[in-house]
Design an enzyme around this catalytic site. Structure first.
Site, PDB file in Angstrom:
ATOM      1  N   HIS A   1       0.864  -1.186   0.000  1.00 12.66           N
ATOM      2  CA  HIS A   1       0.000   0.000   0.000  1.00 12.66           C
ATOM      3  C   HIS A   1       0.898   1.233   0.000  1.00 12.66           C
ATOM      4  CE1 HIS A   1      -3.045   2.888   0.939  1.00 12.66           C
ATOM      5  NE2 HIS A   1      -2.408   3.240   2.042  1.00 12.66           N
TER       6      HIS A   1
ATOM      7  N   ASP B   1       0.848   5.207  -0.117  1.00 16.94           N
ATOM      8  CA  ASP B   1       0.082   6.450  -0.067  1.00 16.94           C
ATOM      9  C   ASP B   1       0.598   7.392  -1.154  1.00 16.94           C
ATOM     10  OD1 ASP B   1      -1.755   6.070   2.129  1.00 16.94           O
ATOM     11  OD2 ASP B   1      -0.005   6.066   3.435  1.00 16.94           O
TER      12      ASP B   1
ATOM     13  N   ASP C   1      -7.182   1.301   2.955  1.00 19.32           N
ATOM     14  CA  ASP C   1      -6.858   2.308   3.971  1.00 19.32           C
ATOM     15  C   ASP C   1      -7.787   3.515   3.947  1.00 19.32           C
ATOM     16  OD1 ASP C   1      -5.286   3.350   6.071  1.00 19.32           O
ATOM     17  OD2 ASP C   1      -4.056   4.504   4.689  1.00 19.32           O
TER      18      ASP C   1
ATOM     19  N   HIS D   1      -6.668   9.507  -0.363  1.00 14.66           N
ATOM     20  CA  HIS D   1      -7.220   9.528   0.998  1.00 14.66           C
ATOM     21  C   HIS D   1      -6.312  10.128   2.064  1.00 14.66           C
ATOM     22  CE1 HIS D   1      -5.350   5.363   1.010  1.00 14.66           C
ATOM     23  NE2 HIS D   1      -4.847   5.872   2.122  1.00 14.66           N
TER      24      HIS D   1
END
Length: 1004
Positions: free
Chosen positions: A262, A264, A374, A578
């Site tokens: 993951h 970001d 997430d 996000h």
């Protein structure tokens, strides 16, 4: 037998740490190191490889915050190592507890070929297996000295989050630069002992299997000569063979491991650094795929794939090869892993349009799943959007972070506002950074809430947040857990393979209806108001640009700006990631976002102006262009004509120093403090403001959450409040029919203008805040004389009801919630709406008065002032527009929400402009009018039922139509849906409550 369990377990820990792990690299020689520190932003690879370097030694400090250093390491493999496995061990100064949050590197060969990434849990580079003695080694490392923004004292304010404030002090110490022999037998012994030790610790103390493992471990440790670990490792491993070969019981839980990182797209690092994080991770994962035939890796976020393609073509070539082999898997089908609460209807749809289309165009891959591990909660309109994009599944992990209530399912069908159901899975491992530790695997088994009905779950496996991905140690552990007694079984699988198995074994899982509310991170609806305002404005400008450009293209041959709109959409979608739109990134990210939104506004403004001028032609007729989906001032939706003016507004002074605004529909009393003490709906004879209370009340709270400063607001913030009732000025506005209010508090200043537009039943409140507070929360309150146990908040393609009471812990936990353009409260025959142009967070509470009536208070969240990760969050000037709409039906709320977000545009021209399409029913709202993305010239119209009722409507095209197709969001015909009939450009549609439909109109 005496109980010596703790003795053996303690022995295992010490021998592993102090003897066996250090023996993995039994011999090493130092490499020669030289470095060039790039003077500014990252440079192209060729420039970094060619730069003049200077010698540097291990132990030297290096790396200004956000800098890039190019290390050159050279050496010669000793002749005595011939035939052995040799690796370069390159420790840039890593803290192994912070993978993804520190310095990182990408290793290149001298010809510019990428080898693999370096990070705290991945410090090795294979030189040869076996290697030739005397072999020359030359590697280059592009090292990023990203500072540690969140360390062991998290949420401490720091200037490191922006290049402009971070300073130049070196951040890291070069720790190890060696050539080393890898003893693969010892490495495997470490993995054997780790897997068994971790499994043993999770088994019941009275379980026979635990004691079998304990005795085998004891025998293995007895076999290890602590002065010759390498020479005795094989013998020690042989003592573990039987316990590692014992198969899992038939009823064992089954885990589908998916290689994962993951990343970001921005968070504690800027966007430009994510470009490099993705390249490092992709290089690592393609290298691991070459070494591990069973391994499968999935990567989401088409934007990140596009970055690799654009910025690292040599890594892209390796990725494409791995995708073709089916082992490097595009996942999720979205442009980024976006927030799903705040993006508007059309933006949420375009996340899937651009994401899925990228994977289809590049690889021919169709994603069935939305992959959002997430994201901070999920809006109730999302299931329909997922289905309309041609997808079937959703995966997330974040709901496990909820602090009040435990979600009751791990596999279920999620039902949205229109009735669409999506098969959904929450991995019970409760992390998207699974590392195959025994504690994680055991937790997944114990935690899985669907035992008896299902036995499969998914484990996203690899270091994430800042990237890095799966390691060879994780793969080795998974191999041992494939079929091991006492453990769940672990198999590497693609997301689609997992979902197929999970759905087949549990075809009728439980159903969850409504939003998936995260009971945490509620302040992300308010933090970084400038970013949120930029998003909202960009969404509506894009609507206008597409609408007017399409209309002008059909009517005048105006060149439709396909490429520009595609690029701008992708920019806006990227910033819905996000940690950007929610306001939880470092200062650098939000500083750049504000500049980006300004450029987007300028560019879209130019497209809109050019298209409108093409439509208006030359002339002196004053035209009002109406981009809203409802008629305004006599101008039809999507058209232009002279405005029809009706009514007038008056202002009168009251004896108490206050003012009265009156437009014949609404009479508003403003007291001497600038507070609204009356809002009388004249037609209904109904007072809006609760007795003894005042609206337009600004309230200030202390706001220091227990953790996650930019993310969280904790419920105790309500315990203290300051009502900002003192006014410096309450005077008539410059136009004579408005009221201007000025207040100062702390170091801040608020200027408000209250107005009643002629002929409209709404009180408009324009608020400008020059905000200079710290750890405060500013709210705008409207206490309403209205009794209801629920209220409506706009969400994507409709609205969603929430309770006004707190009967249960589930309801009490929703003390801060999301809306788009409106909230609406309704008694059977009368309602009130509060609409906004740029805010999302709000709360609604109710109280019973002494007179027996109910006061329901709506409070809009305006500004916060957290100090982490941006210590200057929201400092400066902000402008908001809200409107109180008494007597509003849900349809009025929908209409006024659009109105406040799409200001009128006025232009002189030759005459009126007819709409490209019209709809004869206000409850059917058109969210997009555009030309088809394929350049065919077809007109695409997207609309939905917005009132929550069935609708029968006629859509009329203002141009000759040769045919019509019902399509998915990607503008592909739906095979199982018959096209509606076309009669002289009129198309009849029937819609369920909140149903979303996309039509593709072929021009004759």
């Amino acid at each position: 037998m005496h109980d010596d369990r703790t003795l053996v377990e303690a022995r295992l820990r010490r021998v592993l740490d102090e003897r066996i792990r250090p023996a993995v690299y039994p011999e090493s020689v130092p490499l020669e190191v030289a470095v060039w520190h790039a003077p500014g932003e990252p440079v192209p690879v060729a420039e970094g490889l060619a730069a003049d370097v200077e010698p540097v030694t291990v132990g030297s400090r290096w790396g200004a915050p956000w800098g890039t250093s190019w290390f050159r390491v050279t050496g010669t493999v000793p002749e005595a190592w011939a035939g052995r496995t040799v690796e370069a061990v390159l420790d840039l100064g890593f803290d192994e507890n912070m993978p993804g949050f520190q310095c990182e590197g990408l290793v290149y060969r001298p010809d510019g070929t990428p080898v693999k990434g370096l990070n705290p849990r991945n410090q090795w580079v294979r030189i040869g297996a076996p290697v030739q003695g005397g072999e020359e080694v030359r590697l280059h490392v592009e090292a990023a000295s990203n500072p540690v923004v969140m360390d062991y004292r998290p949420f401490t304010p720091t200037p490191l989050g922006d290049l402009e404030t971070a300073g130049s002090d070196p951040q890291y110490t070069l720790t190890r630069m060696d050539l080393a022999v890898l003893d693969e037998t010892v490495w495997h012994l470490v993995t054997d002992l780790e897997v068994l030790g971790e499994l043993m610790a999770e088994l019941p103390v009275d379980a026979p299997r635990r004691w079998e493992i304990l005795r085998a471990v004891e025998r293995a440790l007895d076999a290890v000569d602590l002065q010759d670990v390498g020479g005795t490792a094989e013998q020690a491993r042989s003592r573990l063979t039987d316990v590692l070969a014992a198969p899992a019981v038939p009823s064992a839980h089954r885990i589908s491991a998916v290689g994962h990182a993951h990343i970001d797209s921005a968070w504690l690092w800027p966007l430009r650094e994510t470009v490099r994080k993705v390249a490092r991770t992709a290089a690592n994962m393609t290298a691991l795929l070459d070494d591990e035939p069973d391994f499968v890796f999935a990567m989401s976020q088409a934007q990140q794939w596009a970055w690799v393609k654009e910025h690292r073509p040599e890594v892209w070539a390796r990725v494409k090869k791995a995708v073709a082999e089916g082992r490097f898997v595009p996942a999720g089908g979205m442009w980024v892993e976006s927030d799903t609460n705040m993006p508007g209807s059309e933006a949420m749809a375009r996340q899937f349009v651009h994401g899925k289309r990228f994977f289809l165009d590049e690889f021919g891959v169709e994603n069935d799943e939305a992959w959002l591990p997430d994201t901070f909660g999920f809006a109730a309109g999302l299931p329909q959007i997922i289905k309309a994009a041609g997808s079937r599944y959703l995966l997330t992990q974040k709901i496990s972070w909820s602090r009040t209530n435990r979600f009751p399912h791990h596999t279920f069908r999620w039902e949205g506002i229109d009735g669409t159901r999506i098969f959904t899975h929450f991995p019970p491992v409760d992390t998207y950074n699974c590392s195959m530790r025994g504690a994680e695997i055991a937790h997944a088994v114990r935690n899985f809430k669907d035992k008896g009905a299902a036995r499969h779950s998914l484990a996203p496996t690899g270091w994430g947040d800042g990237g890095g991905g799966t390691t060879r140690e994780m793969v080795a552990k998974a191999a041992r857990l494939r079929d091991l007694e006492g453990s769940a079984t672990v198999t590497w699988e693609t997301p689609s393979a997992f979902f197929a198995k999970a759905e087949a074994e549990n075809p009728e899982p439980p159903v969850w209806v409504g939003e998936l509310y995260l009971e945490l991170h509620r302040a992300t609806l308010t933090s970084q108001a400038g970013t949120k305002q930029g998003n909202r404005r960009s969404e509506h400008l894009l609507r206008e640009a597409e609408l007017w450009a399409a209309t002008a293209a059909v009517r005048t041959g105006f060149p439709y700006p396909y490429a520009d709109l595609d690029r701008i959409w992708k920019t806006v979608l990227l910033h819905q990631f996000h940690d950007i739109l929610p306001g939880s990134s470092i200062a650098w990210v939000h500083r750049e976002a504000r500049a980006t939104y300004a450029r987007v506004a300028d560019e879209l403004g130019g497209i809109i102006d050019a298209a409108q001028r093409a439509l208006a032609g030359e002339g002196s007729v004053p035209l009002l262009f109406n981009a809203a989906p409802h008629t305004r001032s006599g101008v039809p939706a999507g058209g232009a004509r002279p405005a029809e003016m009706s009514g007038r507004t008056t202002r009168a002074e009251r004896p108490d120093g206050g003012h009265v605004l009156d437009n014949g529909l609404l009479r508003v009393g403003v007291d001497a403090r600038g507070l609204v003490d009356s809002a009388l709906d004249l037609a209904a004879g109904r007072e809006t403001i609760a007795p003894g209370r005042t609206g337009n009340l600004l309230q200030l709270h202390q706001d220091l959450p227990n953790m996650w400063d930019a993310w969280d607001v904790d419920e105790f913030y309500r315990n203290t409040v300051t009502d900002l009732t003192d006014a410096d000025e309450v005077t008539p506005g410059d136009d004579g029919v408005t009221v201007r209010v000025v207040r100062t508090f702390g170091a801040s200043r608020v200027t408000q203008v209250l107005s009643l537009p002629p002929g409209e039943k709404r009180l408009v409140v324009d608020t400008e805040v020059d905000w200079h507070e710290t750890e405060k929360f500013l709210k705008l309150a409207f206490p309403l004389d209205l009794h209801t146990d629920r209220y409506a908040s706009e969400t994507q393609f409709g609205h969603f009801f929430r309770p006004t009471h707190t009967n249960t812990s589930w309801e009490a936990a929703k003390f801060e919630a999301c809306n788009h353009r409106f909230v609406h409260l309704q008694e059977p025959d009368w309602g009130v709406a509060v609409v906004n142009d740029a805010t999302y967070g709000h709360d609604v509470t109710r109280a019973v008065r002494g007179d027996g009536g109910t006061t329901t208070t709506v409070r809009v969240s305006l500004l916060r002032a957290p100090r982490f990760p941006d210590p200057e969050t929201d400092q400066g000037v902000h402008r908001f527009r809200h409107a109180l709409v008494p007597g509003a039906s849900i349809g009025d709320a929908v209409r006024e929400g659009w109105r406040v977000n799409l200001p009128e545009r006025r232009l002189h021209g030759a005459g009126e402009v007819a709409p490209l399409v019209t709809v004869d029913r206000d409850s059917v709202v058109v969210t997009a009018v555009k030309l088809a993305d394929d350049g065919s010239g077809d007109v695409v119209v997207r609309f939905h039922e917005a009132h929550g009722a069935r609708a029968h409507a006629t859509l009329t095209a203002g141009f000759p139509v040769a045919g019509v197709e019902v399509t998915d969001l990607l503008e592909r015909p739906l095979a199982d849906t018959a096209p509606p009939a076309v009669d002289d450009g009129r198309i009849t549609v029937r819609l369920r409550p909140f149903e979303l439909t996309t039509l593709r109109l072929k021009r004759a």
